[in-house]
Design a protein around this motif. Structure first.
Motif, PDB file in Angstrom:
ATOM      1  N   PRO A  93       0.818  -1.229   0.000  1.00 23.71           N
ATOM      2  CA  PRO A  93       0.000   0.000   0.000  1.00 23.71           C
ATOM      3  C   PRO A  93       0.845   1.270   0.000  1.00 23.71           C
ATOM      4  CG  PRO A  93      -0.929  -1.594   1.529  1.00 23.71           C
ATOM      5  CD  PRO A  93       0.406  -2.145   1.094  1.00 23.71           C
ATOM      6  N   VAL A  94       2.024   1.222   0.618  1.00 28.28           N
ATOM      7  CA  VAL A  94       2.924   2.377   0.600  1.00 28.28           C
ATOM      8  C   VAL A  94       3.421   2.625  -0.821  1.00 28.28           C
ATOM      9  CG1 VAL A  94       5.135   3.288   1.417  1.00 28.28           C
ATOM     10  CG2 VAL A  94       3.613   2.093   3.000  1.00 28.28           C
ATOM     11  N   ILE A  95       3.709   1.557  -1.543  1.00 28.64           N
ATOM     12  CA  ILE A  95       4.137   1.698  -2.937  1.00 28.64           C
ATOM     13  C   ILE A  95       3.044   2.383  -3.753  1.00 28.64           C
ATOM     14  CG2 ILE A  95       4.718   0.430  -5.047  1.00 28.64           C
ATOM     15  CD1 ILE A  95       6.001  -1.704  -3.257  1.00 28.64           C
ATOM     16  N   ILE A  96       1.805   1.902  -3.592  1.00 24.89           N
ATOM     17  CA  ILE A  96       0.686   2.489  -4.335  1.00 24.89           C
ATOM     18  C   ILE A  96       0.488   3.942  -3.958  1.00 24.89           C
ATOM     19  CG2 ILE A  96      -1.835   2.472  -4.522  1.00 24.89           C
ATOM     20  CD1 ILE A  96      -0.545   0.436  -6.303  1.00 24.89           C
ATOM     21  N   PHE A  97       0.502   4.251  -2.677  1.00 23.83           N
ATOM     22  CA  PHE A  97       0.277   5.634  -2.249  1.00 23.83           C
ATOM     23  C   PHE A  97       1.371   6.557  -2.770  1.00 23.83           C
ATOM     24  CE2 PHE A  97       0.424   9.193   0.776  1.00 23.83           C
ATOM     25  CZ  PHE A  97      -0.893   9.600   0.719  1.00 23.83           C
ATOM     26  N   TRP A 224      -7.359   2.434  -2.474  1.00 21.09           N
ATOM     27  CA  TRP A 224      -7.412   1.243  -1.609  1.00 21.09           C
ATOM     28  C   TRP A 224      -7.418  -0.028  -2.443  1.00 21.09           C
ATOM     29  CZ3 TRP A 224     -11.366  -2.427  -1.494  1.00 21.09           C
ATOM     30  CH2 TRP A 224     -11.238  -3.406  -0.498  1.00 21.09           C
ATOM     31  N   TYR A 225      -8.240  -0.059  -3.483  1.00 18.88           N
ATOM     32  CA  TYR A 225      -8.353  -1.271  -4.286  1.00 18.88           C
ATOM     33  C   TYR A 225      -7.065  -1.544  -5.052  1.00 18.88           C
ATOM     34  CZ  TYR A 225     -10.533  -4.925  -7.075  1.00 18.88           C
ATOM     35  OH  TYR A 225     -10.842  -6.130  -7.653  1.00 18.88           O
ATOM     36  N   ALA A 226      -6.395  -0.498  -5.512  1.00 17.76           N
ATOM     37  CA  ALA A 226      -5.112  -0.685  -6.190  1.00 17.76           C
ATOM     38  C   ALA A 226      -4.104  -1.321  -5.241  1.00 17.76           C
ATOM     39  CB  ALA A 226      -4.589   0.646  -6.711  1.00 17.76           C
ATOM     40  N   GLY A 227      -4.123  -0.880  -3.983  1.00 17.83           N
ATOM     41  CA  GLY A 227      -3.246  -1.490  -2.989  1.00 17.83           C
ATOM     42  C   GLY A 227      -3.564  -2.950  -2.771  1.00 17.83           C
ATOM     43  N   GLN A 228      -4.868  -3.284  -2.743  1.00 19.40           N
ATOM     44  CA  GLN A 228      -5.271  -4.684  -2.579  1.00 19.40           C
ATOM     45  C   GLN A 228      -4.841  -5.524  -3.772  1.00 19.40           C
ATOM     46  OE1 GLN A 228      -6.639  -5.800   0.393  1.00 19.40           O
ATOM     47  NE2 GLN A 228      -6.071  -3.702   0.903  1.00 19.40           N
ATOM     48  N   LYS A 229      -4.984  -4.993  -4.966  1.00 25.29           N
ATOM     49  CA  LYS A 229      -4.579  -5.736  -6.160  1.00 25.29           C
ATOM     50  C   LYS A 229      -3.075  -5.971  -6.177  1.00 25.29           C
ATOM     51  CE  LYS A 229      -6.656  -7.000  -9.063  1.00 25.29           C
ATOM     52  NZ  LYS A 229      -7.309  -8.327  -9.243  1.00 25.29           N
ATOM     53  N   LEU A 230      -2.316  -4.977  -5.728  1.00 24.09           N
ATOM     54  CA  LEU A 230      -0.868  -5.148  -5.703  1.00 24.09           C
ATOM     55  C   LEU A 230      -0.468  -6.219  -4.694  1.00 24.09           C
ATOM     56  CD1 LEU A 230       1.569  -3.942  -7.176  1.00 24.09           C
ATOM     57  CD2 LEU A 230       1.910  -2.429  -5.222  1.00 24.09           C
ATOM     58  N   ARG A 231      -1.246  -6.369  -3.632  1.00 26.67           N
ATOM     59  CA  ARG A 231      -0.977  -7.411  -2.645  1.00 26.67           C
ATOM     60  C   ARG A 231      -1.072  -8.808  -3.261  1.00 26.67           C
ATOM     61  NH1 ARG A 231      -1.381  -6.151   2.892  1.00 26.67           N
ATOM     62  NH2 ARG A 231      -2.083  -4.024   3.361  1.00 26.67           N
ATOM     63  N   THR A 232      -1.900  -8.951  -4.272  1.00 30.79           N
ATOM     64  CA  THR A 232      -2.132 -10.277  -4.870  1.00 30.79           C
ATOM     65  C   THR A 232      -1.017 -10.679  -5.818  1.00 30.79           C
ATOM     66  OG1 THR A 232      -3.431  -9.444  -6.761  1.00 30.79           O
ATOM     67  CG2 THR A 232      -4.626  -9.917  -4.709  1.00 30.79           C
ATOM     68  N   LEU A 233      -0.144  -9.749  -6.171  1.00 30.66           N
ATOM     69  CA  LEU A 233       0.991 -10.088  -7.039  1.00 30.66           C
ATOM     70  C   LEU A 233       2.019 -10.853  -6.211  1.00 30.66           C
ATOM     71  CD1 LEU A 233       1.525  -6.830  -9.104  1.00 30.66           C
ATOM     72  CD2 LEU A 233       0.531  -8.976  -9.883  1.00 30.66           C
TER      73      LEU A 233
END
Length: 239
Positions: A93-97, A224-233
């Motif tokens: 999430p820090v990366i996305i933010f 928020w959703y972008a952070g969640q999607k990045l978690r799935t990688l």
């Protein structure tokens, strides 16, 4: 929530030679159009509003948002280099933010600043037109950057989908279909511009309270959703 190294790498990717040429092209075109219109028609408040609303806010801002938002992460996912970033001890999430902040800054710089300059060229900020559309470009930049950053995390065709949204939904359907206007970042930002300018020169189909809620809501949810999607990688060997 902000990682300077990630930010520096993102700025370098967005402002590389090829993307920088594209980012400069639309603002330059806006300035040229504004100079030509001013020479041909003189200072006219309605013409200024038409140019800034019809080209700057409806076309330039979303396209720059597509370039900055999708370019902040999409190419890294496409070429696989994102795995090196995800291997670092930085929360996703820090990366996305961080990438969102960079995308917002780039979108604002290449859209709001030229809009202000063009507004002063067109009518010297008569009836606060230049300032109103600049504020609209600023708030729209935040929402567009979040939306297109999300697209960059969920699809390899983010630029295509982003351009479809920007040029067909926002510019075409948003100008022809009343219902589409309510779900338009352009109309939400116009509500802010309408309040800044006052009067009847700038109008929006969405009230300011609803526009504010929608702008904030879309930005927060998309981030928020972008952070969640990045978690799935998942990285190779990652549990």
């Amino acid at each position: 929530m902000y990682e300077p190294t990630v930010a520096r790498l993102t700025y370098r990717a967005l402002l590389g030679r090829r993307r920088a040429l594209i980012l400069f092209a639309l603002p330059a075109l806006l300035i040229v159009i504004s100079l030509a219109v001013r020479l041909l028609t003189g200072a006219d408040d309605q013409v200024a509003a038409d140019v800034l609303g019809g080209f700057a806010l409806a076309t330039m801002v979303p396209i720059i948002g597509v370039i900055a938002g999708t370019g902040a992460i999409g190419p890294e996912i496409d070429d696989g280099s994102v795995i090196y970033l995800l291997a670092k001890p930085v929360k996703r999430p820090v990366i996305i933010f961080t990438k969102l902040i960079v995308a917002i800054a780039v979108t604002m710089a290449f859209s709001a600043v030229p809009t202000l300059i063009a507004g002063f060229i067109l009518n010297g900020n008569g009836q606060q037109v230049a300032v109103a559309y600049t504020v609209a470009a600023l708030v729209a930049s935040i929402a567009y950057a979040a939306i297109f950053l999300l697209l960059g995390t969920v699809t390899r065709h983010a630029v295509v989908f982003g351009l479809v949204y920007a040029l067909i939904w926002e510019a075409l359907f948003g100008s022809l279909i009343a219902g589409a206007r309510t779900l338009s970042v352009q109309q939400w930002s116009l509500a802010v511009a309408q309040r800044v300018a006052g009067g009847d020169l700038i109008t929006s189909d969405v009230g300011l309270p609803l526009a504010t809620v929608l702008l904030a809501g879309v930005t927060v949810v998309a981030t928020w959703y972008a952070g969640q999607k990045l978690r799935t990688l998942k990285l190779a060997g990652e549990e």
